[in-house]
Design a protein around this motif. Structure first.
Motif, PDB file in Angstrom:
ATOM      1  N   LEU A  26      62.085  48.498  52.791  1.00 25.85           N
ATOM      2  CA  LEU A  26      61.918  48.870  54.198  1.00 25.85           C
ATOM      3  C   LEU A  26      60.457  49.094  54.556  1.00 25.85           C
ATOM      4  O   LEU A  26      60.029  48.781  55.677  1.00 25.85           O
ATOM      5  CB  LEU A  26      62.738  50.125  54.506  1.00 25.85           C
ATOM      6  N   GLY A  27      59.688  49.645  53.613  1.00 25.71           N
ATOM      7  CA  GLY A  27      58.252  49.806  53.860  1.00 25.71           C
ATOM      8  C   GLY A  27      57.578  48.460  54.044  1.00 25.71           C
ATOM      9  O   GLY A  27      56.769  48.262  54.968  1.00 25.71           O
ATOM     10  N   ASN A  28      57.878  47.513  53.169  1.00 24.51           N
ATOM     11  CA  ASN A  28      57.299  46.174  53.303  1.00 24.51           C
ATOM     12  C   ASN A  28      57.806  45.469  54.559  1.00 24.51           C
ATOM     13  O   ASN A  28      57.056  44.740  55.215  1.00 24.51           O
ATOM     14  CB  ASN A  28      57.635  45.334  52.064  1.00 24.51           C
ATOM     15  N   LEU A  29      59.073  45.679  54.889  1.00 30.03           N
ATOM     16  CA  LEU A  29      59.618  45.075  56.112  1.00 30.03           C
ATOM     17  C   LEU A  29      58.885  45.604  57.335  1.00 30.03           C
ATOM     18  O   LEU A  29      58.569  44.858  58.271  1.00 30.03           O
ATOM     19  CB  LEU A  29      61.118  45.363  56.210  1.00 30.03           C
ATOM     20  N   THR A  30      58.596  46.908  57.333  1.00 31.11           N
ATOM     21  CA  THR A  30      57.826  47.497  58.445  1.00 31.11           C
ATOM     22  C   THR A  30      56.460  46.829  58.560  1.00 31.11           C
ATOM     23  O   THR A  30      56.008  46.489  59.660  1.00 31.11           O
ATOM     24  CB  THR A  30      57.651  49.008  58.225  1.00 31.11           C
ATOM     25  N   LEU A  31      55.793  46.629  57.425  1.00 29.48           N
ATOM     26  CA  LEU A  31      54.480  45.983  57.442  1.00 29.48           C
ATOM     27  C   LEU A  31      54.586  44.551  57.964  1.00 29.48           C
ATOM     28  O   LEU A  31      53.687  44.080  58.679  1.00 29.48           O
ATOM     29  CB  LEU A  31      53.877  45.995  56.036  1.00 29.48           C
ATOM     30  N   MET A  64      60.528  40.941  45.391  1.00 31.81           N
ATOM     31  CA  MET A  64      59.168  40.616  44.993  1.00 31.81           C
ATOM     32  C   MET A  64      58.628  39.412  45.769  1.00 31.81           C
ATOM     33  O   MET A  64      57.430  39.361  46.093  1.00 31.81           O
ATOM     34  CB  MET A  64      59.130  40.354  43.494  1.00 31.81           C
ATOM     35  N   SER A  65      59.493  38.461  46.080  1.00 29.23           N
ATOM     36  CA  SER A  65      59.056  37.312  46.884  1.00 29.23           C
ATOM     37  C   SER A  65      58.585  37.779  48.258  1.00 29.23           C
ATOM     38  O   SER A  65      57.548  37.323  48.764  1.00 29.23           O
ATOM     39  CB  SER A  65      60.190  36.294  47.032  1.00 29.23           C
ATOM     40  N   GLY A  66      59.350  38.678  48.863  1.00 35.62           N
ATOM     41  CA  GLY A  66      58.955  39.218  50.161  1.00 35.62           C
ATOM     42  C   GLY A  66      57.614  39.901  50.106  1.00 35.62           C
ATOM     43  O   GLY A  66      56.764  39.734  50.992  1.00 35.62           O
ATOM     44  N   SER A  67      57.390  40.685  49.041  1.00 32.20           N
ATOM     45  CA  SER A  67      56.101  41.354  48.871  1.00 32.20           C
ATOM     46  C   SER A  67      54.975  40.330  48.724  1.00 32.20           C
ATOM     47  O   SER A  67      53.890  40.485  49.302  1.00 32.20           O
ATOM     48  CB  SER A  67      56.161  42.267  47.640  1.00 32.20           C
ATOM     49  N   CYS A  68      55.236  39.278  47.942  1.00 32.90           N
ATOM     50  CA  CYS A  68      54.225  38.236  47.747  1.00 32.90           C
ATOM     51  C   CYS A  68      53.827  37.597  49.071  1.00 32.90           C
ATOM     52  O   CYS A  68      52.638  37.428  49.379  1.00 32.90           O
ATOM     53  CB  CYS A  68      54.742  37.164  46.790  1.00 32.90           C
ATOM     54  N   TYR A  69      54.819  37.217  49.874  1.00 27.75           N
ATOM     55  CA  TYR A  69      54.522  36.542  51.132  1.00 27.75           C
ATOM     56  C   TYR A  69      53.791  37.472  52.103  1.00 27.75           C
ATOM     57  O   TYR A  69      52.977  37.013  52.917  1.00 27.75           O
ATOM     58  CB  TYR A  69      55.811  36.008  51.751  1.00 27.75           C
ATOM     59  N   LEU A  70      54.052  38.748  51.981  1.00 32.57           N
ATOM     60  CA  LEU A  70      53.337  39.712  52.817  1.00 32.57           C
ATOM     61  C   LEU A  70      51.858  39.742  52.444  1.00 32.57           C
ATOM     62  O   LEU A  70      50.975  39.711  53.309  1.00 32.57           O
ATOM     63  CB  LEU A  70      53.968  41.094  52.638  1.00 32.57           C
ATOM     64  N   GLN A  92      53.370  41.107  62.836  1.00 26.21           N
ATOM     65  CA  GLN A  92      53.834  40.230  63.921  1.00 26.21           C
ATOM     66  C   GLN A  92      53.812  40.929  65.280  1.00 26.21           C
ATOM     67  O   GLN A  92      54.331  40.390  66.272  1.00 26.21           O
ATOM     68  CB  GLN A  92      55.265  39.764  63.615  1.00 26.21           C
ATOM     69  N   ASP A  93      53.243  42.157  65.314  1.00 27.38           N
ATOM     70  CA  ASP A  93      53.154  42.935  66.562  1.00 27.38           C
ATOM     71  C   ASP A  93      54.529  43.231  67.154  1.00 27.38           C
ATOM     72  O   ASP A  93      54.693  43.316  68.371  1.00 27.38           O
ATOM     73  CB  ASP A  93      52.294  42.210  67.617  1.00 27.38           C
ATOM     74  N   GLU A  94      55.536  43.410  66.291  1.00 27.36           N
ATOM     75  CA  GLU A  94      56.899  43.735  66.750  1.00 27.36           C
ATOM     76  C   GLU A  94      57.117  45.243  66.596  1.00 27.36           C
ATOM     77  O   GLU A  94      57.701  45.717  65.618  1.00 27.36           O
ATOM     78  CB  GLU A  94      57.929  42.944  65.941  1.00 27.36           C
ATOM     79  N   LEU A  95      56.621  46.003  67.575  1.00 20.24           N
ATOM     80  CA  LEU A  95      56.625  47.457  67.472  1.00 20.24           C
ATOM     81  C   LEU A  95      58.025  48.061  67.408  1.00 20.24           C
ATOM     82  O   LEU A  95      58.283  48.908  66.529  1.00 20.24           O
ATOM     83  CB  LEU A  95      55.839  48.073  68.639  1.00 20.24           C
ATOM     84  N   LEU A 110      54.018  52.913  50.646  1.00 20.98           N
ATOM     85  CA  LEU A 110      54.195  51.908  51.692  1.00 20.98           C
ATOM     86  C   LEU A 110      54.467  52.530  53.057  1.00 20.98           C
ATOM     87  O   LEU A 110      53.984  52.032  54.083  1.00 20.98           O
ATOM     88  CB  LEU A 110      55.340  50.971  51.311  1.00 20.98           C
ATOM     89  N   ALA A 111      55.231  53.631  53.080  1.00 22.71           N
ATOM     90  CA  ALA A 111      55.527  54.280  54.360  1.00 22.71           C
ATOM     91  C   ALA A 111      54.253  54.804  55.012  1.00 22.71           C
ATOM     92  O   ALA A 111      54.050  54.637  56.229  1.00 22.71           O
ATOM     93  CB  ALA A 111      56.522  55.415  54.148  1.00 22.71           C
ATOM     94  N   PHE A 112      53.384  55.412  54.210  1.00 20.95           N
ATOM     95  CA  PHE A 112      52.154  55.949  54.794  1.00 20.95           C
ATOM     96  C   PHE A 112      51.161  54.844  55.126  1.00 20.95           C
ATOM     97  O   PHE A 112      50.392  54.968  56.083  1.00 20.95           O
ATOM     98  CB  PHE A 112      51.540  56.991  53.858  1.00 20.95           C
TER      99      PHE A 112
END
Length: 375
Positions: free
Chosen positions: A306-311, A270-276, A316-319, A344-346
């Protein structure tokens, strides 16, 4: 004593298979098929889609075949006892984290119906009290499954189930279940209606209700208070709620009925989601990257991480990193079919639009299309 699954055997014969033929088609030993039909074991989750296809039935119909025993009218000598119904709910709940919700709906709906019917028919006040409490828990599970199976598109039916759960929990005096149903309602506002202010109100109400009887549930609710504030761009309020949730972790006691809901992994997720949401992708990435591997046995939660990590990578433009993590998210979704992970994936797929001409992105779009096209 196990119950024979006569309906499963009939479906096999109707599809033109002997036990040997079916075993060969699905690549298991013939004794395995015999054990399925005798009730000694169940098909593994990853075998069920192919089994349903071979028998020419839907996944929900396959679950009915695996139940094996038709409903028995309440009041009959063989009517299920509240303890049996609770065990059924617990078994479905255990399977929820790894199996598609669509495959669980039939058995969950059957159990929910049995609880409601038995509550109306029983003359014992003590049994009715037990069944009211059980109805609240069952309604929450039904709301989860219906929303997840709709890939979070149907908000009305889940809300009715959660309202039913709140009403039943209040009737039985179970403030923990009432708080959990209220928290689940906040999810509909946060992730379905995209209404963070409404979601914040429900999550705060859940935290207040659970604070005394269940520190773990209060902590979980505070994590969603934090996320709602992050969605609203209120970083100080978000940080305060995250800190309050962490303090709740120290208050969890050994009889907390929701003890397993509040963990360091959930706080990190949840912290990761918040910072996103707050536009801090580097900070989100640092939390979510190691967490994704730690959730290998919880595919629905892993697909969300993983969906949030992708976002975070996309921001950060890290394709290359973004395409890799989205492939991993799709891998998890192919077995779990989790509604949150789908969303999140879509969303990540849409955010990759600036790189649409890249071969790696085109491959991902093909996989996303196949994911939504596969029932």
């Amino acid at each position: 004593m196990v119950a024979k699954r006569i309906a499963l055997a009939r479906a096999r014969k109707a599809a033109g298979f002997t036990q040997e033929n079916l075993a060969e088609a699905i690549r298991v030993d013939v004794t395995t098929v015999g054990n399925w039909e005798s009730g000694k074991s169940e098909p593994q989750p990853y075998k069920r889609p192919k089994l349903a296809k071979l028998l020419d039935v839907s996944r929900a119909e396959l679950e009915d075949l695996l139940v094996g025993v038709p409903n028995t009218p309440a009041g009959h000598a063989n009517s299920p006892a509240p303890a049996d119904l609770r065990h059924q709910l617990e078994q479905i709940d255990v399977r929820y984290s790894t199996e598609p919700s669509t495959s669980l709906l039939a058995s969950a709906s059957q159990t929910h119906g049995q609880i409601a019917y038995l509550r109306k028919q029983t003359a014992s006040k003590q049994t009715r009290r037990e069944l009211v409490a059980l109805e609240a828990e069952s309604a929450i599970l039904m709301g989860q499954l219906v929303w997840d199976a709709s890939q979070r598109r149907d908000h009305r039916a889940p809300r009715k189930y959660f309202d039913q759960a709140v009403e039943a929990a209040q009737l039985s005096g179970d403030t923990v279940v009432e708080a959990y149903a209220t928290l689940r309602t906040s999810y509909l506002s946060l992730y379905g209606d995209k209404a963070p202010a409404a979601g914040l109100a429900f999550a705060q109400r859940a935290a207040d209700t659970a604070f005394g009887p269940s520190p773990a549930l209060a902590g979980l609710a505070l994590l969603h208070v934090a996320e709602a504030n992050a969605m609203l761009g209120q970083r100080p309020d978000c940080d305060r709620a995250l800190d309050a949730a962490r303090r709740q972790l120290d208050r969890v006691h050994d009889i907390d009925m929701a003890g397993e809901y509040l963990t360091t992994a959930e706080i990190d997720r949840m912290s990761g989601s918040c910072y996103l949401f707050l536009g801090l992708p580097e900070r989100a990435e640092a939390i979510l990257r190691p967490l994704a591997y730690a959730l290998e046995d919880k595919k629905k939660s892993q697909s969300i991480v993983l969906g949030n990590l992708t976002l975070a990578y996309i921001q950060q433009d890290e394709l290359p990193a973004a395409t890799k993590s989205l492939h991993q998210a799709i891998d998890a979704l192919e077995t779990s079919r989790g509604g949150g992970g789908f969303t999140l994936a879509f969303e990540a797929g849409r955010k990759l639009a600036p790189w649409r001409n890249e071969t790696a992105v085109q491959e991902l779009h093909d996989r996303l299309f196949m994911l939504i096209a596969t029932p």
